[in-house]
Design a protein around this motif. Structure first.
Motif, PDB file in Angstrom:
ATOM      1  N   LEU A  66       0.816  -1.212   0.000  1.00 44.07           N
ATOM      2  CA  LEU A  66       0.000   0.000   0.000  1.00 44.07           C
ATOM      3  C   LEU A  66       0.852   1.266   0.000  1.00 44.07           C
ATOM      4  O   LEU A  66       0.325   2.371  -0.058  1.00 44.07           O
ATOM      5  N   GLY A  67       2.179   1.101   0.089  1.00 41.64           N
ATOM      6  CA  GLY A  67       3.076   2.238   0.052  1.00 41.64           C
ATOM      7  C   GLY A  67       3.472   2.789   1.408  1.00 41.64           C
ATOM      8  O   GLY A  67       4.131   3.832   1.490  1.00 41.64           O
ATOM      9  N   HIS A  68       3.112   2.103   2.465  1.00 46.24           N
ATOM     10  CA  HIS A  68       3.473   2.564   3.804  1.00 46.24           C
ATOM     11  C   HIS A  68       4.853   2.054   4.182  1.00 46.24           C
ATOM     12  O   HIS A  68       5.335   1.061   3.661  1.00 46.24           O
ATOM     13  N   GLN A  69       5.463   2.741   5.139  1.00 48.42           N
ATOM     14  CA  GLN A  69       6.757   2.325   5.670  1.00 48.42           C
ATOM     15  C   GLN A  69       6.514   1.585   6.984  1.00 48.42           C
ATOM     16  O   GLN A  69       5.989   2.166   7.933  1.00 48.42           O
ATOM     17  N   VAL A  70       6.881   0.327   7.034  1.00 43.00           N
ATOM     18  CA  VAL A  70       6.783  -0.442   8.273  1.00 43.00           C
ATOM     19  C   VAL A  70       8.087  -0.201   9.031  1.00 43.00           C
ATOM     20  O   VAL A  70       9.155  -0.619   8.592  1.00 43.00           O
ATOM     21  N   VAL A  71       7.974   0.502  10.159  1.00 45.96           N
ATOM     22  CA  VAL A  71       9.174   0.876  10.917  1.00 45.96           C
ATOM     23  C   VAL A  71       9.656  -0.248  11.823  1.00 45.96           C
ATOM     24  O   VAL A  71      10.761  -0.184  12.353  1.00 45.96           O
ATOM     25  N   GLY A  72       8.832  -1.258  12.001  1.00 46.10           N
ATOM     26  CA  GLY A  72       9.229  -2.392  12.816  1.00 46.10           C
ATOM     27  C   GLY A  72       8.113  -3.401  12.940  1.00 46.10           C
ATOM     28  O   GLY A  72       6.937  -3.071  12.802  1.00 46.10           O
ATOM     29  N   ALA A  78       8.195  -4.632  25.479  1.00 42.79           N
ATOM     30  CA  ALA A  78       9.464  -3.927  25.707  1.00 42.79           C
ATOM     31  C   ALA A  78      10.109  -3.506  24.392  1.00 42.79           C
ATOM     32  O   ALA A  78      10.575  -2.367  24.255  1.00 42.79           O
ATOM     33  N   THR A  79      10.125  -4.395  23.427  1.00 41.78           N
ATOM     34  CA  THR A  79      10.712  -4.060  22.128  1.00 41.78           C
ATOM     35  C   THR A  79       9.871  -3.004  21.427  1.00 41.78           C
ATOM     36  O   THR A  79      10.407  -2.082  20.800  1.00 41.78           O
ATOM     37  N   ALA A  80       8.558  -3.097  21.543  1.00 34.80           N
ATOM     38  CA  ALA A  80       7.672  -2.096  20.931  1.00 34.80           C
ATOM     39  C   ALA A  80       7.942  -0.717  21.504  1.00 34.80           C
ATOM     40  O   ALA A  80       8.011   0.273  20.772  1.00 34.80           O
ATOM     41  N   ARG A  81       8.095  -0.640  22.822  1.00 36.31           N
ATOM     42  CA  ARG A  81       8.403   0.648  23.463  1.00 36.31           C
ATOM     43  C   ARG A  81       9.714   1.225  22.915  1.00 36.31           C
ATOM     44  O   ARG A  81       9.809   2.414  22.618  1.00 36.31           O
ATOM     45  N   ALA A  82      10.721   0.389  22.817  1.00 40.53           N
ATOM     46  CA  ALA A  82      12.027   0.848  22.343  1.00 40.53           C
ATOM     47  C   ALA A  82      11.935   1.373  20.910  1.00 40.53           C
ATOM     48  O   ALA A  82      12.447   2.452  20.613  1.00 40.53           O
ATOM     49  N   VAL A  83      11.277   0.638  20.048  1.00 37.96           N
ATOM     50  CA  VAL A  83      11.146   1.070  18.651  1.00 37.96           C
ATOM     51  C   VAL A  83      10.363   2.375  18.575  1.00 37.96           C
ATOM     52  O   VAL A  83      10.743   3.309  17.864  1.00 37.96           O
TER      53      VAL A  83
END
Length: 135
Positions: free
Chosen positions: A25-31, A37-42
């Motif tokens: 769809l043209g979006h940037q998946v940043v992570g 814990a990993t979600a918070r860091a990203v």
């Protein structure tokens, strides 16, 4: 509208499929992360417009608390994606609604488009029927 999206999902195949759909769809998946814990860091290291958040992550049922933190502290918009929509209530800052799993590519496309439109302040006539909105 291109957006920076964080996928928070502990099922690898589901996360991979979401990534492919969003990138197509043209979006940037940043992570793509599997625990809070990993979600918070990203989210703290990268600008995130929208997070797709499962409720049950690899570290337990931490998705709702994580979504609240992302919305309140970082201004991230949140779409919950879960097979247990009854476990999510409104009142989570930045949370738009719940997309029930299993889902399909068309539903993800419509719901992400709706969420990004709301984030941008665009007028939206109706929500996709697959999306359970919070009041």
């Amino acid at each position: 509208m291109t957006a920076r999206i964080l996928i928070i999902e502990d099922e690898a195949l589901v996360a991979m499929e979401l990534r492919f759909v969003l990138e197509d769809l043209g979006h940037q998946v940043v992570g793509t992360v599997a625990d809070a814990a990993t979600a918070r860091a990203v989210a703290r290291e990268t600008e995130v417009d929208l997070a797709l958040v499962d409720i049950h992550l690899s570290d337990g049922p931490t998705g709702v608390a994580l979504a609240r933190e992302l919305g309140e502290e970082l201004g991230v918009s949140v779409l919950f994606m879960t097979a247990n929509p009854g476990m999510v209530r409104g009142g989570v800052a930045g949370a738009i609604g719940v997309l029930c799993k299993p889902t399909d590519e068309a539903a993800v496309q419509k719901c992400v488009g709706y969420a990004l439109g709301r984030r941008a302040g665009a007028p939206v006539l109706y929500a996709p029927p697959e999306l359970q909105l919070f009041a």
